[in-house]
Design a protein around this motif. Structure first.
Motif, PDB file in Angstrom:
ATOM      1  N   VAL A  91       0.857  -1.185   0.000  1.00  0.00           N
ATOM      2  CA  VAL A  91       0.000   0.000   0.000  1.00  0.00           C
ATOM      3  C   VAL A  91       0.894   1.237   0.000  1.00  0.00           C
ATOM      4  CG1 VAL A  91      -1.805   1.266   1.249  1.00  0.00           C
ATOM      5  CG2 VAL A  91      -1.719  -1.241   1.392  1.00  0.00           C
ATOM      6  N   ARG A  92       0.560   2.202  -0.851  1.00  0.00           N
ATOM      7  CA  ARG A  92       1.309   3.454  -0.851  1.00  0.00           C
ATOM      8  C   ARG A  92       0.364   4.629  -0.653  1.00  0.00           C
ATOM      9  NH1 ARG A  92       2.630   7.095  -4.915  1.00  0.00           N
ATOM     10  NH2 ARG A  92       1.922   5.640  -6.512  1.00  0.00           N
ATOM     11  N   VAL A  93       0.675   5.458   0.336  1.00  0.00           N
ATOM     12  CA  VAL A  93      -0.030   6.731   0.489  1.00  0.00           C
ATOM     13  C   VAL A  93       0.648   7.687  -0.473  1.00  0.00           C
ATOM     14  CG1 VAL A  93      -0.547   8.655   2.041  1.00  0.00           C
ATOM     15  CG2 VAL A  93      -0.579   6.289   2.908  1.00  0.00           C
ATOM     16  N   ASP A  94      -0.107   8.157  -1.439  1.00  0.00           N
ATOM     17  CA  ASP A  94       0.498   8.935  -2.513  1.00  0.00           C
ATOM     18  C   ASP A  94       0.593  10.406  -2.145  1.00  0.00           C
ATOM     19  OD1 ASP A  94       1.456   9.318  -5.241  1.00  0.00           O
ATOM     20  OD2 ASP A  94      -0.459  10.351  -5.566  1.00  0.00           O
TER      21      ASP A  94
ATOM     22  N   ALA B 144      -3.936   5.441   7.121  1.00  0.00           N
ATOM     23  CA  ALA B 144      -3.951   4.350   6.139  1.00  0.00           C
ATOM     24  C   ALA B 144      -4.107   3.007   6.845  1.00  0.00           C
ATOM     25  CB  ALA B 144      -2.669   4.376   5.307  1.00  0.00           C
TER      26      ALA B 144
ATOM     27  N   ARG C 103      -7.539   1.918   7.767  1.00  0.00           N
ATOM     28  CA  ARG C 103      -8.386   1.422   6.679  1.00  0.00           C
ATOM     29  C   ARG C 103      -8.146  -0.042   6.368  1.00  0.00           C
ATOM     30  NH1 ARG C 103      -8.795   5.173   1.495  1.00  0.00           N
ATOM     31  NH2 ARG C 103      -9.740   7.018   2.417  1.00  0.00           N
TER      32      ARG C 103
ATOM     33  N   ASP D  54      -1.735  -1.012  -3.852  1.00  0.00           N
ATOM     34  CA  ASP D  54      -2.889  -0.137  -3.572  1.00  0.00           C
ATOM     35  C   ASP D  54      -2.391   1.273  -3.331  1.00  0.00           C
ATOM     36  OD1 ASP D  54      -4.392  -2.407  -3.631  1.00  0.00           O
ATOM     37  OD2 ASP D  54      -4.509  -2.619  -1.443  1.00  0.00           O
ATOM     38  N   VAL D  55      -2.993   2.226  -4.013  1.00  0.00           N
ATOM     39  CA  VAL D  55      -2.564   3.614  -3.845  1.00  0.00           C
ATOM     40  C   VAL D  55      -3.681   4.415  -3.192  1.00  0.00           C
ATOM     41  CG1 VAL D  55      -1.819   5.704  -5.054  1.00  0.00           C
ATOM     42  CG2 VAL D  55      -1.025   3.453  -5.825  1.00  0.00           C
ATOM     43  N   ILE D  56      -3.366   5.089  -2.101  1.00  0.00           N
ATOM     44  CA  ILE D  56      -4.353   5.936  -1.424  1.00  0.00           C
ATOM     45  C   ILE D  56      -3.882   7.390  -1.537  1.00  0.00           C
ATOM     46  CG2 ILE D  56      -5.548   6.426   0.752  1.00  0.00           C
ATOM     47  CD1 ILE D  56      -4.702   3.671   1.761  1.00  0.00           C
ATOM     48  N   PRO D  57      -4.652   8.262  -2.188  1.00  0.00           N
ATOM     49  CA  PRO D  57      -4.234   9.665  -2.250  1.00  0.00           C
ATOM     50  C   PRO D  57      -4.199  10.267  -0.838  1.00  0.00           C
ATOM     51  CG  PRO D  57      -6.031   9.208  -3.793  1.00  0.00           C
ATOM     52  CD  PRO D  57      -5.906   8.013  -2.901  1.00  0.00           C
TER      53      PRO D  57
ATOM     54  N   GLU E 117      -7.129  12.068   0.771  1.00  0.00           N
ATOM     55  CA  GLU E 117      -8.309  11.333   1.257  1.00  0.00           C
ATOM     56  C   GLU E 117      -8.241  11.017   2.742  1.00  0.00           C
ATOM     57  OE1 GLU E 117      -9.133   7.660  -0.696  1.00  0.00           O
ATOM     58  OE2 GLU E 117      -9.466   8.631  -2.636  1.00  0.00           O
ATOM     59  N   LEU E 118      -7.075  11.231   3.342  1.00  0.00           N
ATOM     60  CA  LEU E 118      -6.885  10.697   4.689  1.00  0.00           C
ATOM     61  C   LEU E 118      -7.197  11.693   5.797  1.00  0.00           C
ATOM     62  CD1 LEU E 118      -3.733   8.484   4.028  1.00  0.00           C
ATOM     63  CD2 LEU E 118      -6.068   7.729   4.459  1.00  0.00           C
TER      64      LEU E 118
END
Ligand SMILES: Cc1cc2nc3c(=O)[nH]c(=O)nc-3n(C[C@H](O)[C@H](O)[C@H](O)COP(=O)(O)OP(=O)(O)OC[C@H]3O[C@@H](n4cnc5c(N)ncnc54)[C@H](O)[C@@H]3O)c2cc1C
Lengths: 262, 322
Positions: free
Chosen positions: A87-90, A109, A112, A208-211, A214-215
């Motif tokens: 998972v990467r927080v972008d 992250a 989630r 998985d990429v999380i912008p 969004e966090l």
């Protein structure tokens, strides 16, 4: 058991000091075109997780990073070593020394992830800005127990036992709830090498990429900022002793005697 | 008033040797900010430590409670928070040891402040505390500020001196910390095998790196040389990772910081992270087969060549000269 390992893709700490330059802003390093690596203590943390998986194959290992797309390279290395998920927080750029903000992003992250992790492993410090803040702040944000300077973990009836360094020796501890462990180096946790076929396979595994936006973590209110960065100047003044080992040793022994009696 | 607080952890009454040093940094900041310097001693049975602090600070708070006899992260974090909540702190400082590293960043989060770590310099600039520390493994030095007060800071051991006793006794406030259920259970504890001379107090340190090629030299040549000189044996991280010696031997940024009269680096390249641990050494000697190794840039005396014949000869020369 679900284990999350937080890894950071840093400027290669082994690069020669001469390659290190300061950017025009005067408070960050030039990064373009320089080699990168997974932080050395994050590598140790990953190895601790992989050993848990060796012992209990049903263990799930998730690797998590925050950073730009280039940081996928670090995640792919972990996937090649058989981490299960990446998972990467972008975010375009990591905020330098503001590790508390990074910890807040990672915590959001992690919240989630399903199932909620039993164990979160992070390097004791990153190897670049070296704040050593992510682990403890993550524990705080997740309401988890903190175990500092762990170097090994073993499964134990449903939970996990961590071996860690304390100021005058070592300790074995069992967290009573989900825990964040900051991992330090030990002969037992040097990161293994991947098999070639797994390196190839890792390129097909999903990330998985999380912008970051969004966090819900404010990104324009840094807690810590660098005012300036400078390169310390050292003057070399080494006197090289010449001759056969016996001659060099005699000259050195004489100097040592003088220094110790001064 | 923007005051400066120094946390001194003393589980069961015992504080680390360097635990009072951050008071030195705190005094400089308090003067620059025009506030007072307060010590916060956390631990049951720490009356002696509190007395030490009272001779060096303007006020002392002693946080005590039966559950503060042995260190436990949650209990000590909660105790520190209890002592500091609602006080007007500009900065909270504590020693960067195993306890400080665990507690300080969490405390920063709880107090809504900014965490800073391992600082070796502190001053007031434009009315705000500014801290310096090495970053990027010593390749650079950063000046850092916290944007939200209080900055909660760990201070590197040896970077400051504890202030001299003032001759007065500061007022003491004793408070009870709320009991906290421990989050971890300690199953076993093993003291580090007692080496001869402790690394951080040895007058001579002989360290081996990857270049010595295996575990044997640590038991033989390096040990023999160290013993002949009344010193201790150290190692680089590479030697520790290879399993040649336990982590307690590691010298450097993430190992022990040493300050001997003579430091002898054998088969160590001199990475900045290793050098970060030997800046307190008076005389540095390097033995390395690569004349371009970075260790020679900090060494006062260099011996270029295979380490073994040189160290063997050195052992003989030292013994002969006794
Ligand atoms: C965040 C971080 C923290 C770190 N903390 C530390 C720390 O606390 N301590 C630490 O030491 N390192 C630390 N490191 C690691 C550091 O960057 C180096 O990797 C490490 O110090 C290298 O160890 P070395 O000098 O033994 O090995 P190498 O760099 O491999 O050097 C070996 C040297 O031995 C010489 N040599 C080889 N054979 C012989 C021979 N036969 N005779 C004579 N000379 C020979 C070679 O010329 C070479 O110079 C840290 C790194 C990071 C990123």
């Amino acid at each position: 058991m679900h284990v999350v390992v937080c890894i950071k893709h840093i400027l290669d700490p082994e690069m020669p000091p001469a390659s290190f330059r300061i950017a025009e802003d005067g408070r960050s390093p030039v990064e373009a075109g320089l080699p990168r690596a997974i932080g050395p203590f994050d590598q140790n943390a990953l190895e601790v997780a992989l050993k848990l998986k060796d012992a209990r194959p049903e263990t799930t290992v998730t690797v998590l990073t925050a950073g730009p797309a280039e940081a996928n390279e670090a995640l792919r290395k972990a996937l090649a070593l058989n981490a299960d998920r990446a998972v990467r927080v972008d975010l375009e750029r990591l905020p330098g020394p503001d590790s508390a903000t990074v910890a807040a992003l990672l915590a959001a992250a992690i919240r989630r992830l399903e199932p909620a992790p039993d164990l979160v492993l992070v390097g004791r410090q990153s190897g670049d800005w070296d704040q050593g803040v992510v682990g403890p702040v993550l524990a705080e944000k997740l309401g988890a127990a903190i175990v500092g300077l762990g170097y090994a973990a073993e499964p134990a009836d449903g939970g996990v036992i961590i071996t860690r360094q304390v100021d005058d020796g070592i300790e074995k501890v069992r967290p009573k709830r989900a825990a964040v462990v900051t991992v330090t180096n030990h002969e037992s946790n040097v990161l293994r090498l991947p098999k070639l076929k797994d390196v190839v396979a890792a390129h097909r595994k999903p990330i998985d990429v999380i912008p970051a936006a969004e966090l819900g973590v404010p990104l324009d209110e840094p807690l810590v900022e660098a005012v300036s960065l400078s390169i310390p100047q050292r003057e070399a003044h080494c006197e090289f002793l010449e001759g056969e080992p016996e001659e060099m040793a005699a000259a050195l022994a004489e100097r040592i005697r003088r220094w110790l009696s001064a | 008033m923007p005051d400066v607080y120094v946390l001194i952890f003393a589980p069961g009454g015992a504080a680390a040797r360097a635990a009072l040093e951050p008071l030195g940094a705190g005094r400089a900041l308090a003067e620059g900010l025009g506030g007072k310097l307060a010590g916060v001693v956390v631990g049951a049975g720490a009356e002696e430590v509190a007395a030490e602090a009272r001779r060096r600070a303007d006020a002392v708070i002693h946080v005590t409670g039966d559950h503060l006899r042995a260190y436990e992260a949650d209990a000590f974090t909660a105790a520190a928070e209890h002592a500091l909540k609602g006080r007007d702190a500009a900065a909270v400082l504590t020693l960067a040891d195993a306890v400080g590293r665990e507690v300080a960043p969490r405390l920063a989060a709880r107090l809504g402040g900014s965490p800073l770590t391992e600082v070796s310099g502190a001053q007031v600039e434009d009315g705000r505390p500014v801290f310096t520390r090495p970053v990027f493994g010593g390749k650079a030095v950063a000046k850092l500020v916290g944007r939200r007060a209080p900055v909660v800071v760990t201070v590197k051991a040896g970077a400051f001196e504890a202030p001299a006793e003032s001759g007065a006794e500061a007022p003491l406030e004793t408070i009870q910390a709320p009991a906290v259920e421990p989050a971890v259970e300690v199953l076993a504890r093993e003291a580090a095998p007692a080496a001869g001379v402790p690394l951080d107090a040895a007058p001579v340190v002989v360290s081996g790196g990857r270049g010595v090629g295996g575990p044997e030299p640590f038991q033989k040549e390096l040990k023999e040389l160290a013993e002949a000189l009344g010193g201790a044996v150290g190692a680089s991280l590479a030697a520790v990772d290879a399993g040649w010696v336990p982590q307690s031997y590691q010298v450097g940024q993430t190992g022990t910081a040493v300050a001997p009269t003579v430091y002898i680096a054998v088969g160590i390249s001199g990475a900045s992270q290793h050098l970060a641990g030997i800046s307190g050494a008076k005389h540095v000697v390097a033995i390395n087969k690569d004349k371009d190794a970075p260790i020679f840039r900090v060494a006062e005396v260099g011996l270029v060549g295979e380490w073994k014949p040189i160290v063997d000869a050195l052992i003989r020369a030292v013994k002969a000269g006794k």
